[in-house]
Design a protein around this motif. Structure first.
Motif, PDB file in Angstrom:
ATOM      1  N   VAL A  74       0.855  -1.190   0.000  1.00  0.00           N
ATOM      2  CA  VAL A  74       0.000   0.000   0.000  1.00  0.00           C
ATOM      3  C   VAL A  74       0.893   1.243   0.000  1.00  0.00           C
ATOM      4  CG1 VAL A  74      -2.065   1.060   0.992  1.00  0.00           C
ATOM      5  CG2 VAL A  74      -1.624  -1.341   1.430  1.00  0.00           C
ATOM      6  N   GLY A  75       2.063   1.112  -0.630  1.00  0.00           N
ATOM      7  CA  GLY A  75       2.959   2.243  -0.786  1.00  0.00           C
ATOM      8  C   GLY A  75       3.765   2.615   0.433  1.00  0.00           C
ATOM      9  N   ASP A  76       3.126   2.725   1.599  1.00  0.00           N
ATOM     10  CA  ASP A  76       3.834   3.253   2.768  1.00  0.00           C
ATOM     11  C   ASP A  76       3.571   2.454   4.038  1.00  0.00           C
ATOM     12  OD1 ASP A  76       1.205   3.912   3.261  1.00  0.00           O
ATOM     13  OD2 ASP A  76       1.512   6.073   3.203  1.00  0.00           O
ATOM     14  N   THR A  77       3.195   1.182   3.890  1.00  0.00           N
ATOM     15  CA  THR A  77       2.900   0.325   5.032  1.00  0.00           C
ATOM     16  C   THR A  77       3.920  -0.797   5.116  1.00  0.00           C
ATOM     17  OG1 THR A  77       0.538   0.810   4.885  1.00  0.00           O
ATOM     18  CG2 THR A  77       1.167  -1.180   6.085  1.00  0.00           C
ATOM     19  N   VAL A  78       4.510  -0.967   6.295  1.00  0.00           N
ATOM     20  CA  VAL A  78       5.452  -2.057   6.518  1.00  0.00           C
ATOM     21  C   VAL A  78       4.886  -2.990   7.583  1.00  0.00           C
ATOM     22  CG1 VAL A  78       7.484  -0.728   5.829  1.00  0.00           C
ATOM     23  CG2 VAL A  78       6.822  -0.787   8.239  1.00  0.00           C
ATOM     24  N   MET A  79       5.179  -4.267   7.438  1.00  0.00           N
ATOM     25  CA  MET A  79       4.785  -5.260   8.439  1.00  0.00           C
ATOM     26  C   MET A  79       6.050  -5.742   9.131  1.00  0.00           C
ATOM     27  SD  MET A  79       2.731  -8.869   8.109  1.00  0.00           S
ATOM     28  CE  MET A  79       1.105  -8.130   8.013  1.00  0.00           C
ATOM     29  N   ILE A  80       5.998  -5.758  10.458  1.00  0.00           N
ATOM     30  CA  ILE A  80       7.165  -6.156  11.234  1.00  0.00           C
ATOM     31  C   ILE A  80       6.962  -7.497  11.914  1.00  0.00           C
ATOM     32  CG2 ILE A  80       7.865  -3.770  11.644  1.00  0.00           C
ATOM     33  CD1 ILE A  80       6.780  -4.182  14.591  1.00  0.00           C
ATOM     34  N   ALA A 103      10.471   4.214  16.295  1.00  0.00           N
ATOM     35  CA  ALA A 103      11.236   5.468  16.194  1.00  0.00           C
ATOM     36  C   ALA A 103      11.920   5.547  14.830  1.00  0.00           C
ATOM     37  CB  ALA A 103      12.252   5.562  17.330  1.00  0.00           C
ATOM     38  N   TRP A 104      12.492   4.424  14.378  1.00  0.00           N
ATOM     39  CA  TRP A 104      13.081   4.404  13.035  1.00  0.00           C
ATOM     40  C   TRP A 104      12.007   4.717  11.994  1.00  0.00           C
ATOM     41  CZ3 TRP A 104      11.229   0.873   9.463  1.00  0.00           C
ATOM     42  CH2 TRP A 104      11.788   0.978   8.188  1.00  0.00           C
ATOM     43  N   ALA A 105      10.845   4.056  12.098  1.00  0.00           N
ATOM     44  CA  ALA A 105       9.774   4.236  11.111  1.00  0.00           C
ATOM     45  C   ALA A 105       9.315   5.694  11.067  1.00  0.00           C
ATOM     46  CB  ALA A 105       8.597   3.314  11.431  1.00  0.00           C
ATOM     47  N   ARG A 106       9.221   6.331  12.234  1.00  0.00           N
ATOM     48  CA  ARG A 106       8.797   7.742  12.267  1.00  0.00           C
ATOM     49  C   ARG A 106       9.795   8.648  11.552  1.00  0.00           C
ATOM     50  NH1 ARG A 106       7.368   6.014  17.643  1.00  0.00           N
ATOM     51  NH2 ARG A 106       5.101   5.766  17.685  1.00  0.00           N
ATOM     52  N   ARG A 110       9.329   7.097   3.981  1.00  0.00           N
ATOM     53  CA  ARG A 110       8.630   6.076   3.191  1.00  0.00           C
ATOM     54  C   ARG A 110       7.561   5.338   3.987  1.00  0.00           C
ATOM     55  NH1 ARG A 110      13.788   2.655   1.667  1.00  0.00           N
ATOM     56  NH2 ARG A 110      14.062   3.065   3.890  1.00  0.00           N
ATOM     57  N   VAL A 111       7.573   5.481   5.317  1.00  0.00           N
ATOM     58  CA  VAL A 111       6.703   4.688   6.184  1.00  0.00           C
ATOM     59  C   VAL A 111       5.665   5.580   6.853  1.00  0.00           C
ATOM     60  CG1 VAL A 111       6.623   3.121   8.160  1.00  0.00           C
ATOM     61  CG2 VAL A 111       8.612   3.090   6.624  1.00  0.00           C
ATOM     62  N   LYS A 112       4.398   5.190   6.712  1.00  0.00           N
ATOM     63  CA  LYS A 112       3.297   5.901   7.381  1.00  0.00           C
ATOM     64  C   LYS A 112       2.549   4.996   8.352  1.00  0.00           C
ATOM     65  CE  LYS A 112       3.863   9.727   5.089  1.00  0.00           C
ATOM     66  NZ  LYS A 112       5.251  10.061   5.332  1.00  0.00           N
ATOM     67  N   THR A 113       2.564   3.684   8.090  1.00  0.00           N
ATOM     68  CA  THR A 113       1.837   2.733   8.921  1.00  0.00           C
ATOM     69  C   THR A 113       2.704   1.499   9.144  1.00  0.00           C
ATOM     70  OG1 THR A 113      -0.250   3.474   7.939  1.00  0.00           O
ATOM     71  CG2 THR A 113      -0.301   1.387   9.136  1.00  0.00           C
ATOM     72  N   VAL A 114       2.675   0.994  10.377  1.00  0.00           N
ATOM     73  CA  VAL A 114       3.385  -0.239  10.718  1.00  0.00           C
ATOM     74  C   VAL A 114       2.335  -1.252  11.162  1.00  0.00           C
ATOM     75  CG1 VAL A 114       5.106  -1.314  12.212  1.00  0.00           C
ATOM     76  CG2 VAL A 114       5.454   1.037  11.405  1.00  0.00           C
ATOM     77  N   THR A 115       2.404  -2.452  10.606  1.00  0.00           N
ATOM     78  CA  THR A 115       1.471  -3.517  10.966  1.00  0.00           C
ATOM     79  C   THR A 115       2.246  -4.700  11.537  1.00  0.00           C
ATOM     80  OG1 THR A 115       1.503  -4.555   8.774  1.00  0.00           O
ATOM     81  CG2 THR A 115      -0.149  -2.822   9.138  1.00  0.00           C
ATOM     82  N   TRP A 151      -2.658  -6.216  13.637  1.00  0.00           N
ATOM     83  CA  TRP A 151      -2.403  -4.998  14.409  1.00  0.00           C
ATOM     84  C   TRP A 151      -1.884  -3.902  13.493  1.00  0.00           C
ATOM     85  CZ3 TRP A 151      -3.249  -5.297  19.697  1.00  0.00           C
ATOM     86  CH2 TRP A 151      -3.404  -6.587  20.221  1.00  0.00           C
ATOM     87  N   SER A 152      -2.107  -2.639  13.901  1.00  0.00           N
ATOM     88  CA  SER A 152      -1.638  -1.510  13.100  1.00  0.00           C
ATOM     89  C   SER A 152      -1.407  -0.301  13.985  1.00  0.00           C
ATOM     90  CB  SER A 152      -2.688  -1.180  12.026  1.00  0.00           C
ATOM     91  OG  SER A 152      -2.260  -0.102  11.231  1.00  0.00           O
ATOM     92  N   VAL A 153      -0.443   0.528  13.597  1.00  0.00           N
ATOM     93  CA  VAL A 153      -0.204   1.814  14.254  1.00  0.00           C
ATOM     94  C   VAL A 153       0.310   2.794  13.193  1.00  0.00           C
ATOM     95  CG1 VAL A 153       2.189   1.315  14.953  1.00  0.00           C
ATOM     96  CG2 VAL A 153       0.845   2.973  16.247  1.00  0.00           C
ATOM     97  N   GLY A 154      -0.184   3.998  13.248  1.00  0.00           N
ATOM     98  CA  GLY A 154       0.315   5.044  12.363  1.00  0.00           C
ATOM     99  C   GLY A 154       1.546   5.684  12.958  1.00  0.00           C
ATOM    100  N   VAL A 155       2.465   6.053  12.081  1.00  0.00           N
ATOM    101  CA  VAL A 155       3.678   6.706  12.545  1.00  0.00           C
ATOM    102  C   VAL A 155       3.759   8.082  11.923  1.00  0.00           C
ATOM    103  CG1 VAL A 155       4.929   4.581  13.049  1.00  0.00           C
ATOM    104  CG2 VAL A 155       5.142   5.602  10.784  1.00  0.00           C
TER     105      VAL A 155
END
Length: 155
Positions: A74-80, A103-106, A110-115, A151-155
């Motif tokens: 989705v362009g700017d979503t990473v899954m960890i 903190a890295w993602a923020r 390129r990253v707006k959401t972490v799942t 799970w999801s969180v916006g950064v």
């Protein structure tokens, strides 16, 4: 603290050696076959997104790993994903590592959401995500991993 994991770091961990002179948690970080799978995953994700894997280091000792588990979507979503050596669990290490990863993602444009996904039976991992601001967004069934919470969180 997170230290970017290179292919050489994975090779050392798989061989049971100390990467860059760091000690390794008693019993190792993970089984060699899992480390090999994570090494391949890092190489695959690394074809289009870097950095993507980190060693979790505390007091000069590699105690776990965290990484992106797929190419960003989705362009700017990473899954960890993350894991801590069995001998070092229940010490807050995963919570601190996920906080460092966020903190890295923020700081990465390129990253707006972490799942993330957890087994519905893995309460400790669910608490790690909740402590870091993740919200449960759904459930799914995986062929290999069974019932999962998403799970999801916006950064």
């Amino acid at each position: 603290m997170l230290i970017e994991a290179t292919d050489a770091h994975f090779a050392a961990l798989i061989a049971g050696e100390s990467p860059d002179g760091l000690a390794v948690a008693e019993g190792g970080v993970e089984a060699p076959e899992v480390l090999a799978m994570l090494r391949g995953l890092s190489a695959q994700v690394g074809e289009s997104f870097h950095p993507n894997a980190w060693m979790i280091v505390e007091d000069g000792e590699v105690v776990g790993l965290t990484s992106l588990v797929r190419t960003p979507y989705v362009g700017d979503t990473v899954m960890i994903g993350y894991g801590v050596a069995a001998s070092r669990r229940q010490r807050g290490i995963a919570r601190r590592a996920v906080a460092d990863l966020l903190a890295w993602a923020r700081g990465d444009h390129r990253v707006k959401t972490v799942t993330a996904e957890t087994s519905i039976h893995n309460g400790p991992s669910q608490r790690v995500l909740e402590a870091n601001g993740f919200e449960r967004t759904g459930e799914r069934t995986d062929e290999e991993d069974g019932e999962l919470f998403c799970w999801s969180v916006g950064v």
